[in-house]
Scaffold this motif. Structure first.
Motif, PDB file in Angstrom:
ATOM      1  N   SER A  86     -15.994 -26.317   9.161  1.00  0.00           N
ATOM      2  CA  SER A  86     -14.834 -26.442  10.341  1.00  0.00           C
ATOM      3  C   SER A  86     -13.486 -26.801   9.540  1.00  0.00           C
ATOM      4  O   SER A  86     -13.543 -27.654   8.483  1.00  0.00           O
ATOM      5  N   ASP A  91     -22.029 -19.139  14.545  1.00  0.00           N
ATOM      6  CA  ASP A  91     -22.414 -19.210  15.720  1.00  0.00           C
ATOM      7  C   ASP A  91     -23.138 -20.902  15.880  1.00  0.00           C
ATOM      8  O   ASP A  91     -22.899 -21.629  16.894  1.00  0.00           O
ATOM      9  N   ARG A 107     -19.759 -22.859  16.643  1.00  0.00           N
ATOM     10  CA  ARG A 107     -19.458 -22.754  18.323  1.00  0.00           C
ATOM     11  C   ARG A 107     -20.517 -23.558  18.886  1.00  0.00           C
ATOM     12  O   ARG A 107     -20.065 -23.726  20.134  1.00  0.00           O
ATOM     13  N   PRO A 137     -13.182 -18.409  16.969  1.00  0.00           N
ATOM     14  CA  PRO A 137     -12.593 -18.780  15.918  1.00  0.00           C
ATOM     15  C   PRO A 137     -12.150 -18.036  14.814  1.00  0.00           C
ATOM     16  O   PRO A 137     -12.553 -16.842  14.698  1.00  0.00           O
ATOM     17  N   GLU A 145     -17.158 -12.202  17.612  1.00  0.00           N
ATOM     18  CA  GLU A 145     -17.462 -13.459  17.113  1.00  0.00           C
ATOM     19  C   GLU A 145     -16.778 -14.152  16.406  1.00  0.00           C
ATOM     20  O   GLU A 145     -16.768 -15.425  16.298  1.00  0.00           O
ATOM     21  N   ARG A 202     -14.365 -24.532  21.202  1.00  0.00           N
ATOM     22  CA  ARG A 202     -15.345 -23.904  20.455  1.00  0.00           C
ATOM     23  C   ARG A 202     -16.378 -22.692  21.149  1.00  0.00           C
ATOM     24  O   ARG A 202     -16.503 -21.730  20.602  1.00  0.00           O
ATOM     25  N   GLU A 203     -16.555 -23.252  22.430  1.00  0.00           N
ATOM     26  CA  GLU A 203     -17.321 -22.129  23.180  1.00  0.00           C
ATOM     27  C   GLU A 203     -16.576 -21.093  23.645  1.00  0.00           C
ATOM     28  O   GLU A 203     -17.233 -19.979  23.929  1.00  0.00           O
TER      29      GLU A 203
END
Length: 324
Positions: free
Chosen positions: A179, A127, A130, A13, A47, A8-9
């Motif tokens: 998610s 955000d 993530r 996505p 993003e 995720r980081e």
């Protein structure tokens, strides 16, 4: 878990914005322009991934909504859509959209077509995702844009749900980010009596809240008049509406109210000395107990009706067309 957090980081996505549409032809062009502009800006800011898109779900509209969706798709392939064979209601429409979106999305955001909910909160929601959050609720700061009646009844609804032991998020409707794994888990709930505001909090994943101010509706009309709001509130407690059985409950309630009027009448006649001995207690008992019995039958009937609908295992929706 560490691999999921690292993914995720580091990886952008794929975002899919699911938009339920029921007779929204009047606002759809504006809605699509605003959402595509937002996706473009988020892609430029790194993003979300380039495959992010919008998925409109046509819920049996009869005003040209599907043609508007097709036009949006023709102009920009990021705007896709699915059309349901018959009108199934907002909750089923949302579920259909999320079920399709999870095929290729890392995160799914659901939002109403009128865009009264602030789309500028979506980057903050992403955000949060993530950072490891699976469900982000969009919650209104205040209800100043509502009429006094709608504001009062909505607040009473949330309090009643809480008193009944149903977990909900105060002032949250269906504007949320989930998610893919949260959506996958939600899709395992196969019930026909959907109430997503109660189901999503039961999933148990990490959650966050993003507050926003709701705007005035720019076009079209609300799909939640008083009757629809009453139905939705009852469905939230009992999970679905079984109208024939519910009528029994309301008849019982009517008789109970009439018994209160009869109480005043009996007291007045008793004070005037114009009653036969025993008549007062008999007539009050008949009205009061009869009302209570019918109310009880109505409540039990609600749950029996839902069992009846569930055991038939009919399909929840039927997708007739896809533009993906």
């Amino acid at each position: 878990m560490d691999e999921e957090k690292e993914r995720r980081e580091t990886a952008l996505p794929v975002l899919v914005v699911v938009v339920p549409c029921c007779n929204e032809a009047e606002v759809l062009a504006t809605t699509n322009r605003r959402l595509t502009d937002l996706l473009t800006a988020m892609e430029q800011r790194k993003e979300v991934a380039a495959g992010s898109r919008i998925l409109y779900v046509n819920d049996g509209s009869d005003d040209g909504t599907w043609q508007e969706i097709a036009d949006c798709h023709a102009r920009d392939k990021r705007a896709g859509g699915i059309s349901l064979a018959a009108r199934v209601g907002q909750q089923m429409t949302l579920m259909a959209g999320m079920d399709v979106a999870r095929r290729y999305a890392d995160v799914v955001v659901t939002i109403d077509a009128d865009l009264q909910d602030d789309i500028n909160v979506i980057p903050d929601m992403v955000d949060d995702y993530r950072r490891g959050i699976d469900i982000v609720y969009g919650v209104r700061r205040r209800r100043t844009s509502d009429t006094w009646f709608k504001r009062t009844t909505a607040q009473a609804f949330y309090r009643l749900m809480r008193a009944m032991g149903v977990r909900t998020v105060y002032n949250h409707a269906d504007y949320r980010l989930m998610s893919r794994r949260a959506v996958d888990q939600l899709c395992r709930y196969e019930e026909r009596n959907l109430f997503l505001r109660g189901l999503v909090p039961k999933l148990g994943y990490l959650t966050a809240v993003r507050y926003y101010d709701r705007a005035e509706r720019q076009g079209g009309r609300s799909k939640y008049p008083v009757r629809a709001m009453v139905d939705f509130a009852i469905n939230g407690i009992t999970s679905f509406s079984v109208r024939p059985v519910r009528m029994v409950f309301f008849f019982g309630l009517l008789f109970f109210v009439v018994s209160l009027g009869m109480l005043a009448y009996v007291v007045a006649r008793y004070m005037a000395g114009e009653v036969v001995p025993g008549w007062s207690s008999l007539i009050l008992s008949v009205w009061f107990i009869g009302g209570c019995i019918l109310m009880g039958l109505g409540i039990v009937g609600e749950y029996i009706g839902k069992i009846y609908l569930e055991v038939k295992q009919r399909p929840r929706y039927d997708i007739t067309e896809e533009l993906l």
